[in-house]
Design a protein around this motif. Structure first.
Motif, PDB file in Angstrom:
ATOM      1  N   ASN A   1      47.256  18.612  28.936  1.00 17.41           N
ATOM      2  CA  ASN A   1      46.203  18.680  29.801  1.00 17.41           C
ATOM      3  C   ASN A   1      46.414  18.620  31.391  1.00 17.41           C
ATOM      4  N   GLU A   2      47.626  17.974  31.631  1.00 12.12           N
ATOM      5  CA  GLU A   2      48.067  18.025  32.862  1.00 12.12           C
ATOM      6  C   GLU A   2      48.760  19.479  33.373  1.00 12.12           C
ATOM      7  N   SER A   3      49.286  19.979  32.321  1.00 13.92           N
ATOM      8  CA  SER A   3      49.907  21.238  32.582  1.00 13.92           C
ATOM      9  C   SER A   3      48.714  22.463  32.704  1.00 13.92           C
ATOM     10  N   ILE A   4      47.734  22.348  31.843  1.00 14.36           N
ATOM     11  CA  ILE A   4      46.726  23.362  32.125  1.00 14.36           C
ATOM     12  C   ILE A   4      46.127  23.185  33.489  1.00 14.36           C
ATOM     13  N   HIS A   5      45.904  21.900  33.849  1.00 15.92           N
ATOM     14  CA  HIS A   5      45.397  21.566  35.192  1.00 15.92           C
ATOM     15  C   HIS A   5      46.197  22.047  36.142  1.00 15.92           C
ATOM     16  N   ARG A   6      47.647  22.102  36.191  1.00 14.88           N
ATOM     17  CA  ARG A   6      48.562  22.481  37.360  1.00 14.88           C
ATOM     18  C   ARG A   6      48.592  24.004  37.374  1.00 14.88           C
ATOM     19  N   ASN A   7      48.212  24.533  36.334  1.00 15.69           N
ATOM     20  CA  ASN A   7      48.416  25.856  36.169  1.00 15.69           C
ATOM     21  C   ASN A   7      47.152  26.703  36.795  1.00 15.69           C
ATOM     22  N   LYS A   8      45.958  26.025  36.461  1.00 12.28           N
ATOM     23  CA  LYS A   8      44.538  26.363  36.907  1.00 12.28           C
ATOM     24  C   LYS A   8      44.579  26.198  38.523  1.00 12.28           C
ATOM     25  N   GLU A   9      45.097  25.241  39.087  1.00 12.55           N
ATOM     26  CA  GLU A   9      45.376  25.024  40.239  1.00 12.55           C
ATOM     27  C   GLU A   9      46.361  26.111  41.088  1.00 12.55           C
ATOM     28  N   LEU A  10      47.326  26.220  40.318  1.00 16.15           N
ATOM     29  CA  LEU A  10      48.264  27.328  40.814  1.00 16.15           C
ATOM     30  C   LEU A  10      47.667  28.638  40.935  1.00 16.15           C
ATOM     31  N   ALA A  11      47.009  29.128  39.834  1.00 19.76           N
ATOM     32  CA  ALA A  11      46.264  30.361  39.605  1.00 19.76           C
ATOM     33  C   ALA A  11      45.219  30.419  40.789  1.00 19.76           C
ATOM     34  N   ALA A  12      44.420  29.353  41.244  1.00 24.82           N
ATOM     35  CA  ALA A  12      43.421  29.520  42.254  1.00 24.82           C
ATOM     36  C   ALA A  12      44.274  29.644  43.480  1.00 24.82           C
ATOM     37  N   LYS A  13      45.205  28.851  43.941  1.00 17.19           N
ATOM     38  CA  LYS A  13      45.951  29.103  45.243  1.00 17.19           C
ATOM     39  C   LYS A  13      46.259  30.319  45.352  1.00 17.19           C
ATOM     40  N   GLU A  14      47.065  31.066  44.360  1.00 12.87           N
ATOM     41  CA  GLU A  14      47.540  32.437  44.349  1.00 12.87           C
ATOM     42  C   GLU A  14      46.308  33.367  44.637  1.00 12.87           C
ATOM     43  N   GLU A  15      45.521  32.990  43.891  1.00 15.84           N
ATOM     44  CA  GLU A  15      44.007  34.075  43.952  1.00 15.84           C
ATOM     45  C   GLU A  15      43.600  34.035  45.438  1.00 15.84           C
ATOM     46  N   SER A  16      43.554  32.638  45.922  1.00 17.16           N
ATOM     47  CA  SER A  16      42.907  32.693  47.354  1.00 17.16           C
ATOM     48  C   SER A  16      43.742  33.409  48.516  1.00 17.16           C
ATOM     49  N   ARG A  17      45.303  33.281  48.193  1.00 18.11           N
ATOM     50  CA  ARG A  17      46.081  33.942  49.013  1.00 18.11           C
ATOM     51  C   ARG A  17      45.906  35.520  49.125  1.00 18.11           C
ATOM     52  N   ILE A  18      45.822  36.066  47.898  1.00 19.10           N
ATOM     53  CA  ILE A  18      45.761  37.393  47.566  1.00 19.10           C
ATOM     54  C   ILE A  18      44.190  37.825  48.042  1.00 19.10           C
ATOM     55  N   LEU A  19      43.353  37.127  47.770  1.00 21.21           N
ATOM     56  CA  LEU A  19      41.885  37.338  48.479  1.00 21.21           C
ATOM     57  C   LEU A  19      41.828  37.585  50.026  1.00 21.21           C
ATOM     58  N   LYS A  20      42.671  36.700  50.627  1.00 20.80           N
ATOM     59  CA  LYS A  20      42.956  36.387  51.968  1.00 20.80           C
ATOM     60  C   LYS A  20      43.502  37.924  52.398  1.00 20.80           C
ATOM     61  N   ILE A  21      44.464  38.328  51.808  1.00 21.51           N
ATOM     62  CA  ILE A  21      45.312  39.482  52.138  1.00 21.51           C
ATOM     63  C   ILE A  21      44.227  40.766  52.181  1.00 21.51           C
ATOM     64  N   ILE A  22      43.550  40.687  50.798  1.00 16.75           N
ATOM     65  CA  ILE A  22      42.424  41.921  50.652  1.00 16.75           C
ATOM     66  C   ILE A  22      41.344  41.873  51.892  1.00 16.75           C
ATOM     67  N   ASN A  23      40.849  40.677  52.022  1.00 18.32           N
ATOM     68  CA  ASN A  23      39.662  40.616  52.975  1.00 18.32           C
ATOM     69  C   ASN A  23      40.166  41.084  54.391  1.00 18.32           C
ATOM     70  N   SER A  24      41.534  40.824  54.794  1.00 22.79           N
ATOM     71  CA  SER A  24      41.984  40.946  56.160  1.00 22.79           C
ATOM     72  C   SER A  24      42.478  42.725  56.363  1.00 22.79           C
ATOM     73  N   ASP A  25      42.512  43.420  55.101  1.00 23.18           N
ATOM     74  CA  ASP A  25      42.929  44.719  55.038  1.00 23.18           C
ATOM     75  C   ASP A  25      41.799  45.501  55.188  1.00 23.18           C
ATOM     76  N   THR A  26      41.417  46.235  56.122  1.00 24.62           N
ATOM     77  CA  THR A  26      40.356  47.024  56.356  1.00 24.62           C
ATOM     78  C   THR A  26      40.501  48.331  55.884  1.00 24.62           C
ATOM     79  N   THR A  27      41.768  48.816  55.817  1.00 24.34           N
ATOM     80  CA  THR A  27      42.105  50.270  55.821  1.00 24.34           C
ATOM     81  C   THR A  27      42.050  50.611  54.038  1.00 24.34           C
ATOM     82  N   ASN A  28      42.444  49.639  53.150  1.00 30.40           N
ATOM     83  CA  ASN A  28      42.255  50.201  51.759  1.00 30.40           C
ATOM     84  C   ASN A  28      40.991  49.464  50.903  1.00 30.40           C
ATOM     85  N   SER A  29      40.743  50.151  50.029  1.00 26.62           N
ATOM     86  CA  SER A  29      39.453  49.572  48.998  1.00 26.62           C
ATOM     87  C   SER A  29      40.324  49.030  47.734  1.00 26.62           C
ATOM     88  N   TYR A  30      40.282  47.750  47.403  1.00 33.65           N
ATOM     89  CA  TYR A  30      40.864  47.243  46.496  1.00 33.65           C
ATOM     90  C   TYR A  30      39.940  47.140  45.001  1.00 33.65           C
TER      91      TYR A  30
END
Length: 184
Positions: free
Chosen positions: A35-64
């Protein structure tokens, strides 16, 4: 004496014919590690997704575009005129690519990785790239943003890519050779 010996043997036989009982574990696991491992992996995935979405939102040149399997991509060169098809199971493709971290630092250059010949879903390749190639037509160039679970995950690649590193891969699909449909 004989009666006592028979009685003793009878008692011994009756007491030794007891049905076996299941042994109980000394300690029981509650599943808290999983259960702890699942929780850690969900947190990690959310953190990575947030970083990727920040990159996407700041890129006005490309359509993702968001893939069905959990990564993002945009076309650098898209084939809009051709009716060529995308590769399927067993087809052989050749492609070149480079790999960067989310900050844009190059991890592997196209020259280091050379041209790769890959049989779709019949050879080893990290999950995101395996799925990404299936979206491409011959001659197209796509930039993929992969969370770590779509890239090399917990183990890395044992060389330059460490544990839980999200990646950017710039891929050019050079050729598609359809798998022969006739049996020899």
């Amino acid at each position: 004496m004989r009666l006592a010996l028979h009685s003793l043997c009878l008692i011994f036989l009756l007491s030794s014919c007891k049905t076996p009982e299941a042994r109980r574990p000394i300690s029981s696991k509650s599943g808290s590690f999983i259960n702890e491992s699942i929780h850690r992996n969900k947190e990690l995935a959310a953190k990575e997704e947030s970083r990727i979405l920040k990159i996407i939102n700041s890129d006005t040149t490309n359509s993702y575009i968001t893939s069905e399997t959990g990564f993002w991509y945009f076309y650098t060169k898209k084939d809009t005129l051709s009716t060529s098809i995308t590769p399927r199971f067993g087809d052989v493709v050749t492609f070149t690519y480079n790999v960067k971290d989310l900050s844009g630092n190059i991890i592997y250059t196209k020259q280091e990785l050379n041209t790769v010949t890959y049989r779709i879903d019949k050879q080893e390749l990290f999950l995101g790239l395996r799925e990404g190639l299936k979206l491409m037509k011959q001659g197209e160039m796509i930039t993929f943003l992969f969370p770590s679970y779509q890239a090399y995950g917990y183990y890395g690649d044992d060389h330059k890519i460490g544990t839980n590193i999200p990646l950017i891969a710039e891929v050019t699909l050079n050729t598609i050779t359809k798998e022969s449909t006739t049996e020899n």
